[in-house]
Design an enzyme around this catalytic site. Structure first.
Site, PDB file in Angstrom:
ATOM      1  N   LYS A 165       0.884  -1.168   0.089  1.00 42.12           N
ATOM      2  CA  LYS A 165      -0.178   0.076  -0.026  1.00 42.12           C
ATOM      3  C   LYS A 165       0.944   1.198   0.065  1.00 42.12           C
ATOM      4  O   LYS A 165       2.025   1.294   0.380  1.00 42.12           O
ATOM      5  CB  LYS A 165      -0.901  -0.156   1.374  1.00 42.12           C
ATOM      6  CG  LYS A 165      -2.172   0.851   0.873  1.00 42.12           C
ATOM      7  CD  LYS A 165      -3.236   0.118   0.257  1.00 42.12           C
ATOM      8  CE  LYS A 165      -4.398   1.035   0.269  1.00 42.12           C
ATOM      9  NZ  LYS A 165      -5.609   0.102  -0.371  1.00 42.12           N
ATOM     10  N   GLY A 203     -20.376   7.041   2.743  1.00 43.19           N
ATOM     11  CA  GLY A 203     -19.559   7.338   1.673  1.00 43.19           C
ATOM     12  C   GLY A 203     -19.983   7.328   0.500  1.00 43.19           C
ATOM     13  O   GLY A 203     -20.779   6.192  -0.071  1.00 43.19           O
ATOM     14  N   ALA A 205     -16.634   3.684  -4.422  1.00 44.91           N
ATOM     15  CA  ALA A 205     -17.249   2.116  -3.711  1.00 44.91           C
ATOM     16  C   ALA A 205     -18.967   2.516  -3.373  1.00 44.91           C
ATOM     17  O   ALA A 205     -19.604   1.677  -3.829  1.00 44.91           O
ATOM     18  CB  ALA A 205     -16.387   1.921  -2.667  1.00 44.91           C
ATOM     19  N   GLY A 206     -18.997   3.460  -2.755  1.00 44.26           N
ATOM     20  CA  GLY A 206     -20.254   3.834  -2.201  1.00 44.26           C
ATOM     21  C   GLY A 206     -21.339   4.103  -3.175  1.00 44.26           C
ATOM     22  O   GLY A 206     -22.386   3.410  -3.212  1.00 44.26           O
TER      23      GLY A 206
HETATM   24  P1  NAD Z   1     -13.558   7.874  -2.691  1.00 46.61           P
HETATM   25  O1  NAD Z   1     -12.435   8.950  -2.466  1.00 46.61           O
HETATM   26  O2  NAD Z   1     -14.029   7.622  -4.265  1.00 46.61           O
HETATM   27  O3  NAD Z   1     -14.881   8.190  -2.031  1.00 46.61           O
HETATM   28  C1  NAD Z   1     -14.931   8.494  -0.543  1.00 46.61           C
HETATM   29  C2  NAD Z   1     -16.009   8.561  -0.081  1.00 46.61           C
HETATM   30  O4  NAD Z   1     -16.251   8.904   1.408  1.00 46.61           O
HETATM   31  C3  NAD Z   1     -16.570  10.222  -0.457  1.00 46.61           C
HETATM   32  O5  NAD Z   1     -17.892  10.143  -0.794  1.00 46.61           O
HETATM   33  C4  NAD Z   1     -16.342  11.219   0.511  1.00 46.61           C
HETATM   34  O6  NAD Z   1     -17.157  12.390   0.709  1.00 46.61           O
HETATM   35  C5  NAD Z   1     -16.811  10.157   1.832  1.00 46.61           C
HETATM   36  N1  NAD Z   1     -16.523  10.204   3.097  1.00 46.61           N
HETATM   37  C6  NAD Z   1     -15.282  10.822   3.521  1.00 46.61           C
HETATM   38  N2  NAD Z   1     -15.121  10.995   5.029  1.00 46.61           N
HETATM   39  C7  NAD Z   1     -16.364  10.652   5.217  1.00 46.61           C
HETATM   40  C8  NAD Z   1     -16.892  10.774   6.507  1.00 46.61           C
HETATM   41  N3  NAD Z   1     -16.358  11.205   7.579  1.00 46.61           N
HETATM   42  N4  NAD Z   1     -18.416  10.650   6.579  1.00 46.61           N
HETATM   43  C9  NAD Z   1     -19.161  10.138   5.601  1.00 46.61           C
HETATM   44  N5  NAD Z   1     -18.347   9.985   4.361  1.00 46.61           N
HETATM   45  C10 NAD Z   1     -17.130  10.501   4.196  1.00 46.61           C
HETATM   46  O7  NAD Z   1     -12.914   6.458  -2.291  1.00 46.61           O
HETATM   47  P2  NAD Z   1     -13.494   4.987  -2.847  1.00 46.61           P
HETATM   48  O8  NAD Z   1     -12.527   4.477  -3.738  1.00 46.61           O
HETATM   49  O9  NAD Z   1     -15.098   4.985  -2.659  1.00 46.61           O
HETATM   50  O10 NAD Z   1     -12.926   4.140  -1.341  1.00 46.61           O
HETATM   51  C11 NAD Z   1     -13.532   4.341  -0.124  1.00 46.61           C
HETATM   52  C12 NAD Z   1     -13.400   3.110   0.842  1.00 46.61           C
HETATM   53  O11 NAD Z   1     -13.397   1.696  -0.081  1.00 46.61           O
HETATM   54  C13 NAD Z   1     -11.999   3.275   1.284  1.00 46.61           C
HETATM   55  O12 NAD Z   1     -11.816   2.765   2.504  1.00 46.61           O
HETATM   56  C14 NAD Z   1     -11.175   2.417   0.311  1.00 46.61           C
HETATM   57  O13 NAD Z   1      -9.892   1.917   1.028  1.00 46.61           O
HETATM   58  C15 NAD Z   1     -12.244   1.074   0.002  1.00 46.61           C
HETATM   59  N6  NAD Z   1     -11.924   0.494  -0.853  1.00 46.61           N
HETATM   60  C16 NAD Z   1     -11.926   1.334  -2.390  1.00 46.61           C
HETATM   61  C17 NAD Z   1     -11.673   0.389  -3.553  1.00 46.61           C
HETATM   62  C18 NAD Z   1     -11.757   1.114  -4.660  1.00 46.61           C
HETATM   63  O14 NAD Z   1     -11.655   0.297  -5.845  1.00 46.61           O
HETATM   64  N7  NAD Z   1     -11.967   2.172  -4.885  1.00 46.61           N
HETATM   65  C19 NAD Z   1     -11.222  -0.965  -3.127  1.00 46.61           C
HETATM   66  C20 NAD Z   1     -11.067  -1.575  -1.933  1.00 46.61           C
HETATM   67  C21 NAD Z   1     -11.476  -0.604  -0.966  1.00 46.61           C
END
Ligand code: NAD
Length: 405
Positions: free
Chosen positions: A96, A208, A212-213
């Site tokens: 990472k 989120g 992902a969300g």
């Molecule tokens: P991203 O940057 O696209 O989205 C993150 C989201 O979280 C945003 O909507 C942001 O506004 C929100 N957020 C941040 N702080 C917050 C809080 N305190 N309360 C509520 N919402 C909040 O990131 P992502 O790629 O969607 O990643 C999200 C999670 O998924 C992370 O933990 C990441 O490690 C995990 N993840 C992502 C992937 C991927 O392929 N994108 C793969 C595995 C794991």
């Protein structure tokens, strides 16, 4: 014996030396590098690349840009990547990276210079068969394209397989954008099948609303789940009518236009805590780690927590949830779809072949279904929670690959 690695080690009767090897990263690169800002001022930024274990293949894992990123967080994430790649049985180890920066405060040009400078700083330790970075929080295809370009200049040849999550035009894979969410949905469907829950429409709250969300919201809504509440970093909302839920297609357009989910019609603004405690069947943390506290765990109404985020539960929260019979589907299984399609992208790059989107999704489904079934069976066999079962599956595979000379 409390952490999942130790629990798995006990179940597997793991050799002491294997447990010791897995308890520490093999290599930690800590770098400080200068970046010229638009004002002409030069700032020094700090970054990390942690390589946890490569017994099963090259290190693999995302790069995170966040102001609170530190070595402990990146090391935890690298460890989880080793476990994740092993759970879904793709031939990678875990790594990472992270840069301590608030990317929202930098212009696109500054971010490009920062990404290129970070790439130069870690160039010696990455490579297509050594360590393959990918996107994580606040990095995406654009940053991966810069890394690919900068690394290719350093080694003197175009090397797309050095990173995954690239834009499609330069070696990215079809389907990578929704892979994490889709993988999570496949796992969820398998678990629901095992629980024989499908008697009513299930409701979902999502913390989120990024990659992902928001994709999970869209995919679940398309499959008939009712998304009742979502949150981004600025705010959280709940549908006025919980039976109908949120119109996710319209919400995605709204968020794109306004930059936030707040004030979306027919919703009420709620606090982040209220989102976590929303009356949904399934809670999906998909933001940052450590946002769900033991206090939250005492009051969570959901019957299942599907961890799309990495490490969303603060220490102590899971024990409470398990005692309350809330099923936790752990990150190393639930969000492994992203790294699985990253692997497919890397395979396409090294074999110089292009897969159709249909093939990507079919292979993803096969991989996730198999992993979810294996983990479920291990959990029944050893009468453990799903996280411990996932670690039993992963640690067993890694231990078999470790060779001590
Ligand atoms: P991203 O940057 O696209 O989205 C993150 C989201 O979280 C945003 O909507 C942001 O506004 C929100 N957020 C941040 N702080 C917050 C809080 N305190 N309360 C509520 N919402 C909040 O990131 P992502 O790629 O969607 O990643 C999200 C999670 O998924 C992370 O933990 C990441 O490690 C995990 N993840 C992502 C992937 C991927 O392929 N994108 C793969 C595995 C794991």
């Amino acid at each position: 014996m409390s952490n999942p690695l130790q629990k798995a080690a006990e179940i597997l009767k793991l050799k002491k030396e294997h447990l010791q090897i897995l308890s520490v990263p093999q290599r930690v690169a800590q770098v400080n590098f200068p970046v010229k800002m638009d004002s002409g001022e030069v700032k020094i930024f700090s970054g990390y690349r942690v390589q946890h274990n490569n017994a099963r293949g090259p290190y693999k894992g995302g790069i995170r840009y966040h102001q609170s990123c530190d070595l402990e967080e990146v090391s935890d994430l690298a460890f989880w990547m080793s476990m994740k790649c092993a759970v879904v049985n793709i031939p990678y180890g875990g790594g990472k990276g992270g840069v301590v920066v608030n990317p929202k405060e930098l212009s696109a040009k500054e971010l490009q210079r920062l990404t290129r400078a970070y790439t130069r700083a870690i160039a010696d330790v990455i490579g297509p068969f050594k360590d393959v970075p990918a996107p994580d929080v606040y990095t995406g295809p654009r940053e991966m394209a810069w890394i690919f370009d900068e690394y290719s200049k350093i080694v003197g040849k175009k090397t797309p397989a050095v990173v995954t999550g690239k834009p499609l035009a330069i070696g990215g894979s079809l389907g990578r954008d929704i892979a994490t969410a889709l993988g999570g949905v496949y796992v969820l469907e398998q678990i629901i099948k095992n629980l024989k829950w499908r008697d009513k429409k299930l409701s979902v709250a999502i913390q989120g609303f990024g990659n992902a969300g928001s994709n999970a919201a869209k995919l679940l809504a398309e499959r008939g789940f009712i998304i009742i509440a979502v949150a981004d970093s600025k705010s959280a909302i709940i549908a006025d009518d919980p039976e109908a839920g949120l119109n996710i297609k319209a919400l995605l357009k709204f968020k794109q236009k306004t930059g936030s989910v707040v004030n979306f019609p027919a919703t009420k603004e709620i606090s982040q805590k209220e989102l976590v405690l929303a009356p949904a069947d399934i809670l999906i943390p998909a933001a940052l780690g450590g946002l769900i506290t033991p206090d939250d765990a005492k009051e969570i109404k959901a019957k299942m927590v599907l961890e799309l985020a990495n490490g969303p539960l603060k220490e102590g929260a899971e024990e409470i949830l398990i005692k309350r019979d809330v099923l936790v589907v752990p990150d190393i299984l639930a969000n492994a779809g992203g790294v699985t399609v990253s692997y497919f992208e890397w395979l396409q790059n090294v074999t110089k072949k292009k897969w159709s989107e249909q093939r990507v999704f079919e292979e993803l489904k096969k991989t996730m279904d198999k992993a979810a079934k294996e983990v479920w069976q291990i959990s029944r066999k050893h009468k453990t929670d799903i996280r411990t079962a996932a670690y039993v599956s992963a640690v067993g595979r890694i231990a078999k690959a470790i060779r001590i000379k």
